[in-house]
Write an enzyme that holds these catalytic residues in place. Structure first.
Site, mmCIF file in Angstrom:
data_model
loop_
_atom_site.group_PDB
_atom_site.id
_atom_site.type_symbol
_atom_site.label_atom_id
_atom_site.label_comp_id
_atom_site.label_asym_id
_atom_site.label_seq_id
_atom_site.Cartn_x
_atom_site.Cartn_y
_atom_site.Cartn_z
ATOM 1 N N GLU A 36 -8.138 -7.133 -19.931
ATOM 2 C CA GLU A 36 -7.338 -6.237 -20.763
ATOM 3 C C GLU A 36 -8.194 -5.051 -21.194
ATOM 4 O O GLU A 36 -9.394 -5.177 -21.411
ATOM 5 C CB GLU A 36 -6.815 -6.968 -22.001
ATOM 6 C CG GLU A 36 -5.746 -7.990 -21.722
ATOM 7 C CD GLU A 36 -5.249 -8.649 -22.996
ATOM 8 O OE1 GLU A 36 -5.720 -8.262 -24.090
ATOM 9 O OE2 GLU A 36 -4.405 -9.561 -22.898
ATOM 10 N N ARG A 93 4.914 10.471 -6.351
ATOM 11 C CA ARG A 93 5.709 10.522 -5.119
ATOM 12 C C ARG A 93 7.061 9.836 -5.276
ATOM 13 O O ARG A 93 7.990 10.115 -4.531
ATOM 14 C CB ARG A 93 4.932 9.882 -3.969
ATOM 15 C CG ARG A 93 3.801 10.746 -3.451
ATOM 16 C CD ARG A 93 2.920 10.004 -2.484
ATOM 17 N NE ARG A 93 2.075 9.027 -3.168
ATOM 18 C CZ ARG A 93 1.137 8.317 -2.562
ATOM 19 N NH1 ARG A 93 0.929 8.476 -1.276
ATOM 20 N NH2 ARG A 93 0.406 7.455 -3.239
ATOM 21 N N LYS A 191 9.640 18.587 11.473
ATOM 22 C CA LYS A 191 9.524 17.197 11.926
ATOM 23 C C LYS A 191 10.900 16.569 11.978
ATOM 24 O O LYS A 191 11.710 16.727 11.077
ATOM 25 C CB LYS A 191 8.642 16.382 10.982
ATOM 26 C CG LYS A 191 7.232 16.902 10.830
ATOM 27 C CD LYS A 191 6.454 16.034 9.870
ATOM 28 C CE LYS A 191 7.114 15.994 8.503
ATOM 29 N NZ LYS A 191 6.360 15.194 7.533
ATOM 30 N N THR A 225 0.668 12.476 8.672
ATOM 31 C CA THR A 225 1.446 13.711 8.836
ATOM 32 C C THR A 225 0.535 14.903 9.074
ATOM 33 O O THR A 225 0.790 15.744 9.947
ATOM 34 C CB THR A 225 2.316 13.961 7.589
ATOM 35 O OG1 THR A 225 3.277 12.903 7.472
ATOM 36 C CG2 THR A 225 3.044 15.283 7.693
#
Length: 268
Positions: A36, A93, A191, A225
């Protein structure tokens, strides 16, 4: 004004502190035996403006808890205003629903940072800790990397026939802004996956033959990518490919993968 850091990137916090001519606030950020997080501030911060420098990078959950506990400790120590400086925002994201039963984790984390409790009725004073600047429901300052990237491009690629390249449609605006500042043309990687089980077909929108291409991206995790984009540019006659990214997560085999494209280099 005080600057405090946790454990995600102490060298960065020390560099910021040295630039501003301020000493880092003394604090302990450690673990109990069951892991913790425990935080203790060793200086008086009552009535102070405190800036907490802490990314929620790998390990994201540990660094996120360090940030949350530190913000709570500062609020309870009566800091006047607390500003979280988060160079890398984990879970960013996941900022929209991508399926029928998926979370919006970016919003969840933002709520964890900005609210200590859910009030029974809307109350602007409930934005905590310390009604600070971080994300979404409270005042937010976005720190742009564009000036740093532009300066480096001008220093290292002046006199070259440059093309700024966006690796996907979503990054076109960001790449166009940089292209304007360095007086370069713009190209876009298109793409698409024609059908399941068939690899992506990558088309280049723009003229790259015989020219130096600079890819601009934000988060690069596995680098798949980015590397595919670099290969596609070289296959279309690019003289060389360079990449500038703001958040180089580079997990798994990303570094090794990044060395594969011919005549390419990457800055993070």
């Amino acid at each position: 004004m005080k600057i405090l850091t946790c454990n995600s990137n102490r060298p960065l916090a020390e560099a910021i502190s040295a630039y501003l001519g301020l000493s880092l606030t003394r604090a302990s950020v450690r673990r109990f035996s069951d892991m913790e997080v425990f935080v203790e501030i060793h200086e008086n911060v009552r009535g102070e403006d405190v800036f907490v420098v802490q990314s929620t990078s790998y390990p994201a959950n540990d660094h996120l808890m360090e940030l949350l506990v530190t913000l709570d400790a500062l609020r309870r120590a009566s800091a006047r205003r607390i500003t979280a400086v988060i160079p890398y925002y984990g879970y960013a994201r996941q900022d929209r629903k991508t399926g029928s039963r998926t979370p919006i984790s970016a919003k969840l984390v933002a709520n964890m940072i900005t609210h200590r409790r859910r009030p029974s009725r809307p109350d602007p004073r409930s934005a905590c800790p310390g009604r600070s600047r971080v994300f979404f429901d409270i005042p937010t300052d976005n720190l742009y990397a564009e000036p740093v990237l532009v300066k480096d491009i001008q220093e290292n690629h002046s006199g070259q026939d440059l093309v700024m390249v966006s690796p996907d449609v979503g990054g076109v605006f960001r790449t166009r802004q940089i292209a304007r500042r360095v007086d370069a043309d713009l190209a876009i990687i298109d793409k698409r996956r024609e059908r399941a089980g068939v690899s992506e077909v990558m088309n280049i929108i723009g003229d790259v033959a015989g020219r130096r291409c600079i890819l601009v991206d934000d988060i690069v995790d596995s680098a798949g990518t980015l590397c595919n984009a670099a290969e596609a540019l070289m296959d279309n006659g690019a003289e060389g490919v360079y990449a500038y990214v703001t958040h180089g997560v580079l997990s798994g085999g990303a570094v090794a993968r990044g060395r594969r494209p011919r005549r390419s280099r990457c800055w993070c």
